[in-house]
Motif scaffolding. Structure first.
Motif, PDB file in Angstrom:
ATOM      1  N   PRO A 241       0.740  -1.259   0.052  1.00  0.00           N
ATOM      2  CA  PRO A 241       0.002   0.036  -0.116  1.00  0.00           C
ATOM      3  C   PRO A 241       0.671   1.355   0.033  1.00  0.00           C
ATOM      4  CG  PRO A 241      -1.008  -1.551   1.595  1.00  0.00           C
ATOM      5  CD  PRO A 241       0.309  -2.351   0.971  1.00  0.00           C
ATOM      6  N   LEU A 242       1.777   1.220   0.726  1.00  0.00           N
ATOM      7  CA  LEU A 242       2.687   2.475   0.743  1.00  0.00           C
ATOM      8  C   LEU A 242       3.634   2.522  -0.475  1.00  0.00           C
ATOM      9  CD1 LEU A 242       4.243   2.868   4.397  1.00  0.00           C
ATOM     10  CD2 LEU A 242       2.749   4.611   3.030  1.00  0.00           C
ATOM     11  N   LEU A 243       3.948   1.595  -1.208  1.00  0.00           N
ATOM     12  CA  LEU A 243       4.662   1.531  -2.283  1.00  0.00           C
ATOM     13  C   LEU A 243       3.725   2.031  -3.522  1.00  0.00           C
ATOM     14  CD1 LEU A 243       6.831  -1.405  -2.123  1.00  0.00           C
ATOM     15  CD2 LEU A 243       7.417   0.963  -1.357  1.00  0.00           C
ATOM     16  N   ALA A 244       2.540   1.667  -3.440  1.00  0.00           N
ATOM     17  CA  ALA A 244       1.611   2.057  -4.487  1.00  0.00           C
ATOM     18  C   ALA A 244       1.487   3.659  -4.153  1.00  0.00           C
ATOM     19  CB  ALA A 244       0.108   1.515  -4.276  1.00  0.00           C
ATOM     20  N   ASP A 277      -2.171  16.557   0.214  1.00  0.00           N
ATOM     21  CA  ASP A 277      -3.447  17.370   0.706  1.00  0.00           C
ATOM     22  C   ASP A 277      -3.809  16.487   2.281  1.00  0.00           C
ATOM     23  OD1 ASP A 277      -4.824  15.287   0.322  1.00  0.00           O
ATOM     24  OD2 ASP A 277      -6.130  16.345  -1.274  1.00  0.00           O
ATOM     25  N   PRO A 278      -4.698  17.060   3.213  1.00  0.00           N
ATOM     26  CA  PRO A 278      -4.966  16.503   4.361  1.00  0.00           C
ATOM     27  C   PRO A 278      -5.409  14.880   4.077  1.00  0.00           C
ATOM     28  CG  PRO A 278      -5.790  18.664   4.267  1.00  0.00           C
ATOM     29  CD  PRO A 278      -5.303  18.375   3.066  1.00  0.00           C
ATOM     30  N   TRP A 279      -6.131  14.655   3.095  1.00  0.00           N
ATOM     31  CA  TRP A 279      -6.722  13.304   2.718  1.00  0.00           C
ATOM     32  C   TRP A 279      -5.593  12.465   2.468  1.00  0.00           C
ATOM     33  CZ3 TRP A 279     -11.690  12.305   3.506  1.00  0.00           C
ATOM     34  CH2 TRP A 279     -12.580  13.130   3.784  1.00  0.00           C
ATOM     35  N   SER A 280      -4.718  12.817   1.350  1.00  0.00           N
ATOM     36  CA  SER A 280      -3.399  11.915   0.877  1.00  0.00           C
ATOM     37  C   SER A 280      -2.441  11.730   2.423  1.00  0.00           C
ATOM     38  CB  SER A 280      -2.685  12.416  -0.291  1.00  0.00           C
ATOM     39  OG  SER A 280      -2.494  13.983  -0.056  1.00  0.00           O
ATOM     40  N   THR A 281      -2.174  12.861   2.957  1.00  0.00           N
ATOM     41  CA  THR A 281      -1.337  12.659   4.035  1.00  0.00           C
ATOM     42  C   THR A 281      -2.180  11.626   5.159  1.00  0.00           C
ATOM     43  OG1 THR A 281      -0.565  14.859   3.976  1.00  0.00           O
ATOM     44  CG2 THR A 281      -0.390  13.839   6.037  1.00  0.00           C
ATOM     45  N   ALA A 282      -3.266  11.818   5.463  1.00  0.00           N
ATOM     46  CA  ALA A 282      -3.885  10.827   6.269  1.00  0.00           C
ATOM     47  C   ALA A 282      -3.951   9.426   5.799  1.00  0.00           C
ATOM     48  CB  ALA A 282      -5.388  11.007   6.649  1.00  0.00           C
ATOM     49  N   ASP A 283      -4.029   9.321   4.492  1.00  0.00           N
ATOM     50  CA  ASP A 283      -3.798   8.016   3.900  1.00  0.00           C
ATOM     51  C   ASP A 283      -2.514   7.353   4.138  1.00  0.00           C
ATOM     52  OD1 ASP A 283      -5.020   5.856   2.480  1.00  0.00           O
ATOM     53  OD2 ASP A 283      -4.392   6.556   0.478  1.00  0.00           O
ATOM     54  N   ILE A 284      -1.381   8.223   3.639  1.00  0.00           N
ATOM     55  CA  ILE A 284      -0.362   7.587   3.819  1.00  0.00           C
ATOM     56  C   ILE A 284       0.114   7.169   5.365  1.00  0.00           C
ATOM     57  CG2 ILE A 284       2.181   8.449   3.945  1.00  0.00           C
ATOM     58  CD1 ILE A 284       1.235  10.171   1.428  1.00  0.00           C
ATOM     59  N   ASP A 285      -0.222   8.038   6.358  1.00  0.00           N
ATOM     60  CA  ASP A 285      -0.235   7.903   7.648  1.00  0.00           C
ATOM     61  C   ASP A 285      -0.786   6.533   8.241  1.00  0.00           C
ATOM     62  OD1 ASP A 285       1.448  10.363   7.877  1.00  0.00           O
ATOM     63  OD2 ASP A 285      -0.035  11.403   8.919  1.00  0.00           O
TER      64      ASP A 285
END
Length: 309
Positions: A241-244, A277-285
Protein backbone atom coordinates in the motif's frame (compact mmCIF):
# COMPACT_ATOMS: atom_id res chain seq x y z
CA UNK A 1 29.79 -6.48 -5.34
CA UNK A 2 26.48 -4.71 -5.70
CA UNK A 3 23.67 -6.85 -4.37
CA UNK A 4 20.85 -6.73 -1.87
CA UNK A 5 19.15 -3.47 -0.91
CA UNK A 6 20.81 -0.34 -2.29
CA UNK A 7 18.41 2.57 -1.68
CA UNK A 8 18.53 5.82 -3.61
CA UNK A 9 19.03 8.59 -1.05
CA UNK A 10 16.70 11.58 -1.19
CA UNK A 11 18.13 15.08 -1.18
CA UNK A 12 17.27 16.92 2.03
CA UNK A 13 16.59 20.64 1.82
CA UNK A 14 16.39 23.30 4.48
CA UNK A 15 13.21 25.38 4.77
CA UNK A 16 14.92 28.10 2.71
CA UNK A 17 15.41 25.61 -0.13
CA UNK A 18 19.18 25.13 0.27
CA UNK A 19 20.65 21.65 0.51
CA UNK A 20 21.02 20.33 4.06
CA UNK A 21 24.33 18.54 4.57
CA UNK A 22 23.66 17.69 8.21
CA UNK A 23 20.38 16.02 7.23
CA UNK A 24 22.17 14.06 4.53
CA UNK A 25 24.43 12.62 7.20
CA UNK A 26 21.35 11.57 9.17
CA UNK A 27 19.94 9.88 6.08
CA UNK A 28 23.15 7.90 5.62
CA UNK A 29 23.20 6.95 9.30
CA UNK A 30 19.60 5.74 9.02
CA UNK A 31 20.48 3.69 5.93
CA UNK A 32 23.44 2.07 7.66
CA UNK A 33 21.43 1.30 10.81
CA UNK A 34 18.83 -0.31 8.55
CA UNK A 35 21.46 -2.76 7.30
CA UNK A 36 21.50 -1.69 3.65
CA UNK A 37 24.03 -3.23 1.28
CA UNK A 38 24.94 0.03 -0.42
CA UNK A 39 23.58 3.49 -1.19
CA UNK A 40 22.96 5.39 -4.40
CA UNK A 41 23.23 9.16 -4.89
CA UNK A 42 22.02 11.03 -6.81
CA UNK A 43 19.18 9.37 -8.70
CA UNK A 44 15.65 10.20 -9.79
CA UNK A 45 14.48 9.78 -6.18
CA UNK A 46 17.13 12.37 -5.20
CA UNK A 47 15.43 15.04 -7.33
CA UNK A 48 18.64 15.02 -9.33
CA UNK A 49 17.25 17.18 -12.10
CA UNK A 50 16.77 20.02 -9.61
CA UNK A 51 20.35 19.94 -8.32
CA UNK A 52 23.21 22.05 -9.62
CA UNK A 53 26.54 20.44 -10.43
CA UNK A 54 28.07 21.96 -7.31
CA UNK A 55 25.25 20.64 -5.12
CA UNK A 56 25.71 17.15 -6.57
CA UNK A 57 29.45 17.26 -5.86
CA UNK A 58 29.05 18.58 -2.32
CA UNK A 59 26.40 16.08 -1.31
CA UNK A 60 28.19 13.14 -2.92
CA UNK A 61 31.27 14.04 -0.87
CA UNK A 62 29.10 14.13 2.27
CA UNK A 63 27.63 10.72 1.45
CA UNK A 64 31.05 9.15 0.86
CA UNK A 65 32.40 10.62 4.09
CA UNK A 66 29.37 9.51 6.13
CA UNK A 67 29.38 5.99 4.67
CA UNK A 68 33.06 5.74 5.63
CA UNK A 69 33.60 2.60 3.58
CA UNK A 70 30.97 0.52 5.38
CA UNK A 71 29.02 -0.21 2.19
CA UNK A 72 29.49 0.57 -1.52
CA UNK A 73 28.43 3.94 -2.85
CA UNK A 74 27.01 4.19 -6.38
CA UNK A 75 27.19 7.68 -7.83
CA UNK A 76 24.50 8.72 -10.27
CA UNK A 77 26.24 10.23 -13.30
CA UNK A 78 23.43 10.59 -15.84
CA UNK A 79 23.15 13.84 -17.76
CA UNK A 80 21.77 15.29 -20.96
CA UNK A 81 25.03 14.95 -22.89
CA UNK A 82 28.11 12.77 -23.15
CA UNK A 83 30.31 15.63 -21.96
CA UNK A 84 28.25 16.24 -18.82
CA UNK A 85 28.10 12.53 -18.06
CA UNK A 86 31.88 12.28 -18.33
CA UNK A 87 32.24 15.23 -15.96
CA UNK A 88 29.96 13.57 -13.38
CA UNK A 89 31.99 10.34 -13.67
CA UNK A 90 35.17 12.27 -13.00
CA UNK A 91 33.56 13.91 -9.99
CA UNK A 92 32.63 10.45 -8.69
CA UNK A 93 36.19 9.20 -9.09
CA UNK A 94 37.52 12.29 -7.36
CA UNK A 95 35.16 11.58 -4.45
CA UNK A 96 36.49 8.03 -4.17
CA UNK A 97 33.49 6.27 -5.74
CA UNK A 98 34.17 3.26 -7.95
CA UNK A 99 30.68 2.64 -9.37
CA UNK A 100 28.60 5.03 -11.45
CA UNK A 101 25.00 4.66 -12.59
CA UNK A 102 24.28 6.06 -16.03
CA UNK A 103 21.20 6.30 -18.18
CA UNK A 104 21.63 7.00 -21.88
CA UNK A 105 20.45 10.56 -22.60
CA UNK A 106 16.93 10.65 -23.96
CA UNK A 107 18.20 12.88 -26.75
CA UNK A 108 20.02 10.01 -28.46
CA UNK A 109 16.92 7.81 -28.43
CA UNK A 110 16.93 4.03 -28.32
CA UNK A 111 19.03 3.33 -31.42
CA UNK A 112 21.37 0.45 -30.62
CA UNK A 113 24.44 1.91 -32.28
CA UNK A 114 23.92 5.36 -30.76
CA UNK A 115 23.43 4.01 -27.25
CA UNK A 116 26.45 1.72 -27.57
CA UNK A 117 28.59 4.58 -28.86
CA UNK A 118 27.51 6.72 -25.90
CA UNK A 119 28.54 4.16 -23.27
CA UNK A 120 31.75 3.40 -25.15
CA UNK A 121 32.53 7.10 -25.12
CA UNK A 122 32.04 7.29 -21.36
CA UNK A 123 34.18 4.21 -20.69
CA UNK A 124 37.01 5.44 -22.92
CA UNK A 125 37.01 8.96 -21.45
CA UNK A 126 36.86 7.80 -17.81
CA UNK A 127 38.46 4.36 -17.49
CA UNK A 128 38.23 2.78 -14.06
CA UNK A 129 34.72 3.00 -12.62
CA UNK A 130 32.28 0.15 -13.03
CA UNK A 131 29.15 1.26 -14.84
CA UNK A 132 25.58 0.47 -13.83
CA UNK A 133 23.50 0.89 -16.99
CA UNK A 134 20.17 2.31 -15.87
CA UNK A 135 17.27 1.42 -18.13
CA UNK A 136 14.32 3.56 -17.09
CA UNK A 137 10.87 3.73 -18.66
CA UNK A 138 9.67 6.65 -20.75
CA UNK A 139 9.23 9.54 -20.43
CA UNK A 140 12.26 9.82 -18.13
CA UNK A 141 14.13 6.97 -19.80
CA UNK A 142 14.59 5.48 -23.23
CA UNK A 143 12.85 2.13 -22.66
CA UNK A 144 15.75 0.17 -24.14
CA UNK A 145 14.90 -3.35 -25.22
CA UNK A 146 16.95 -6.29 -23.87
CA UNK A 147 18.74 -6.78 -27.22
CA UNK A 148 20.02 -3.22 -27.12
CA UNK A 149 21.17 -3.59 -23.52
CA UNK A 150 22.97 -6.84 -24.31
CA UNK A 151 24.67 -5.21 -27.30
CA UNK A 152 25.94 -2.40 -25.06
CA UNK A 153 27.13 -4.79 -22.37
CA UNK A 154 29.00 -6.97 -24.88
CA UNK A 155 30.68 -3.98 -26.51
CA UNK A 156 31.53 -2.08 -23.32
CA UNK A 157 33.06 -4.34 -20.64
CA UNK A 158 33.00 -1.46 -18.15
CA UNK A 159 29.23 -2.01 -17.94
CA UNK A 160 29.18 -4.52 -15.08
CA UNK A 161 25.59 -4.09 -13.92
CA UNK A 162 22.19 -3.27 -15.33
CA UNK A 163 19.45 -1.53 -13.36
CA UNK A 164 16.31 -2.67 -15.14
CA UNK A 165 13.13 -0.76 -14.37
CA UNK A 166 11.15 -0.68 -17.58
CA UNK A 167 7.61 -2.02 -17.29
CA UNK A 168 7.23 -4.89 -16.91
CA UNK A 169 10.75 -5.36 -15.59
CA UNK A 170 10.56 -9.13 -15.04
CA UNK A 171 10.65 -10.36 -18.66
CA UNK A 172 13.48 -7.95 -19.47
CA UNK A 173 15.52 -9.26 -16.52
CA UNK A 174 14.97 -12.83 -17.70
CA UNK A 175 16.02 -11.96 -21.26
CA UNK A 176 19.16 -10.11 -20.18
CA UNK A 177 20.35 -12.81 -17.78
CA UNK A 178 19.68 -15.56 -20.33
CA UNK A 179 22.34 -14.19 -22.68
CA UNK A 180 24.51 -12.09 -20.39
CA UNK A 181 28.27 -12.16 -21.05
CA UNK A 182 30.50 -13.37 -18.25
CA UNK A 183 31.59 -9.88 -17.18
CA UNK A 184 28.04 -8.77 -16.37
CA UNK A 185 27.96 -9.15 -12.60
CA UNK A 186 24.21 -8.83 -12.18
CA UNK A 187 20.90 -7.15 -12.88
CA UNK A 188 19.35 -4.92 -10.22
CA UNK A 189 15.66 -4.11 -9.96
CA UNK A 190 14.17 -0.62 -9.66
CA UNK A 191 10.62 0.63 -9.70
CA UNK A 192 10.61 1.43 -5.98
CA UNK A 193 10.67 -2.31 -5.08
CA UNK A 194 7.07 -2.61 -6.23
CA UNK A 195 7.99 -5.71 -8.24
CA UNK A 196 10.87 -6.99 -6.13
CA UNK A 197 9.70 -10.58 -5.63
CA UNK A 198 9.20 -11.18 -9.34
CA UNK A 199 12.57 -9.58 -10.04
CA UNK A 200 14.31 -11.73 -7.42
CA UNK A 201 12.59 -14.88 -8.68
CA UNK A 202 13.97 -14.15 -12.15
CA UNK A 203 17.53 -13.76 -10.87
CA UNK A 204 17.92 -10.09 -9.98
CA UNK A 205 20.73 -9.68 -7.47
CA UNK A 206 19.33 -6.65 -5.70
CA UNK A 207 16.98 -3.69 -5.70
CA UNK A 208 17.27 0.10 -5.58
CA UNK A 209 14.13 1.36 -3.80
CA UNK A 210 13.59 4.67 -2.07
CA UNK A 211 14.85 4.99 1.50
CA UNK A 212 11.81 5.33 3.76
CA UNK A 213 11.27 1.57 4.30
CA UNK A 214 14.92 0.52 4.14
CA UNK A 215 14.80 -1.74 7.21
CA UNK A 216 11.66 -3.50 5.95
CA UNK A 217 13.27 -4.02 2.54
CA UNK A 218 16.43 -5.37 4.14
CA UNK A 219 14.34 -7.84 6.17
CA UNK A 220 12.55 -8.90 2.97
CA UNK A 221 15.85 -9.38 1.16
CA UNK A 222 17.34 -11.41 4.00
CA UNK A 223 14.26 -13.63 4.19
CA UNK A 224 14.44 -14.27 0.45
CA UNK A 225 18.16 -15.04 0.54
CA UNK A 226 17.57 -17.45 3.45
CA UNK A 227 14.95 -19.30 1.45
CA UNK A 228 12.06 -18.10 3.60
CA UNK A 229 9.77 -17.22 0.71
CA UNK A 230 6.68 -17.04 2.93
CA UNK A 231 8.28 -14.39 5.14
CA UNK A 232 9.50 -12.43 2.13
CA UNK A 233 6.04 -12.54 0.59
CA UNK A 234 4.39 -11.43 3.83
CA UNK A 235 6.72 -8.44 4.13
CA UNK A 236 6.14 -7.58 0.49
CA UNK A 237 2.37 -7.66 0.90
CA UNK A 238 2.57 -5.41 3.96
CA UNK A 239 4.70 -2.87 2.08
CA UNK A 240 2.57 -2.65 -1.06
CA UNK A 241 0.00 0.00 0.00
CA UNK A 242 2.75 2.49 0.83
CA UNK A 243 4.70 1.60 -2.30
CA UNK A 244 1.59 2.16 -4.42
CA UNK A 245 1.19 5.61 -2.89
CA UNK A 246 4.91 6.28 -3.31
CA UNK A 247 4.46 5.79 -7.06
CA UNK A 248 2.05 8.74 -6.98
CA UNK A 249 3.65 11.12 -4.50
CA UNK A 250 7.27 10.09 -5.00
CA UNK A 251 9.77 11.99 -2.87
CA UNK A 252 7.01 13.83 -0.99
CA UNK A 253 5.92 10.50 0.49
CA UNK A 254 9.52 9.45 1.09
CA UNK A 255 10.33 12.63 2.98
CA UNK A 256 7.04 12.66 4.88
CA UNK A 257 7.66 9.13 6.15
CA UNK A 258 11.28 9.90 6.98
CA UNK A 259 10.10 12.90 8.97
CA UNK A 260 7.66 10.68 10.83
CA UNK A 261 10.53 8.32 11.54
CA UNK A 262 12.56 11.15 13.08
CA UNK A 263 15.24 11.21 10.38
CA UNK A 264 14.26 14.44 8.63
CA UNK A 265 13.08 17.62 10.30
CA UNK A 266 11.08 18.80 7.31
CA UNK A 267 9.84 17.44 3.99
CA UNK A 268 10.89 20.23 1.61
CA UNK A 269 10.77 19.20 -2.06
CA UNK A 270 12.07 21.01 -5.14
CA UNK A 271 10.88 18.67 -7.87
CA UNK A 272 7.40 19.18 -9.33
CA UNK A 273 5.39 16.43 -7.65
CA UNK A 274 1.76 16.20 -6.44
CA UNK A 275 1.18 17.99 -3.16
CA UNK A 276 0.05 16.06 -0.08
CA UNK A 277 -3.35 17.37 0.95
CA UNK A 278 -4.96 16.37 4.28
CA UNK A 279 -6.66 13.34 2.71
CA UNK A 280 -3.54 11.93 1.07
CA UNK A 281 -1.48 12.64 4.18
CA UNK A 282 -3.99 10.74 6.33
CA UNK A 283 -3.94 7.86 3.85
CA UNK A 284 -0.13 7.67 3.95
CA UNK A 285 -0.07 7.94 7.74
CA UNK A 286 -2.62 5.19 8.09
CA UNK A 287 -0.66 2.75 5.94
CA UNK A 288 2.58 3.75 7.65
CA UNK A 289 1.04 2.90 11.00
CA UNK A 290 0.09 -0.51 9.55
CA UNK A 291 3.75 -1.40 8.98
CA UNK A 292 5.25 0.32 12.03
CA UNK A 293 5.61 -3.02 13.85
CA UNK A 294 7.94 -4.21 11.07
CA UNK A 295 10.32 -1.26 11.29
CA UNK A 296 13.37 -2.06 13.35
CA UNK A 297 15.22 1.25 13.22
CA UNK A 298 13.89 3.59 15.88
CA UNK A 299 13.86 7.39 15.64
CA UNK A 300 17.01 8.94 17.16
CA UNK A 301 15.19 10.18 20.27
CA UNK A 302 13.71 6.76 20.96
CA UNK A 303 17.05 5.07 20.40
CA UNK A 304 18.73 7.45 22.84
CA UNK A 305 16.04 6.73 25.45
CA UNK A 306 16.58 2.98 25.12
CA UNK A 307 20.34 3.46 25.43
CA UNK A 308 19.87 5.53 28.56
CA UNK A 309 17.93 2.70 30.18
Amino acid sequence: MLRGILPVLPTPFRPDGAIDEAAMRRLVAFALRSGVDGVVFPGFASEVESLSGEERRRLLAVVVDAVAGHVPVVAGASAASLEETIAHCRDALAAGVGSVMIQAPRGIGADREAVTAFFRGVAEAVPGPEIVLQNAPAPRGSDLDPRTILAVVRDVPAVRWVKEETLPSGPAITAILAEAPAHLAGVIGGGGARYILDEYARGACGAMPALELADLHVALDRAWQAGDRARARALYMRSLPLLALQALYRMRLTKHVLRRRGVLHNAEVRAPTPELDPWSTADIDGWFDEVADLLTVMPPAAAEAVGAR
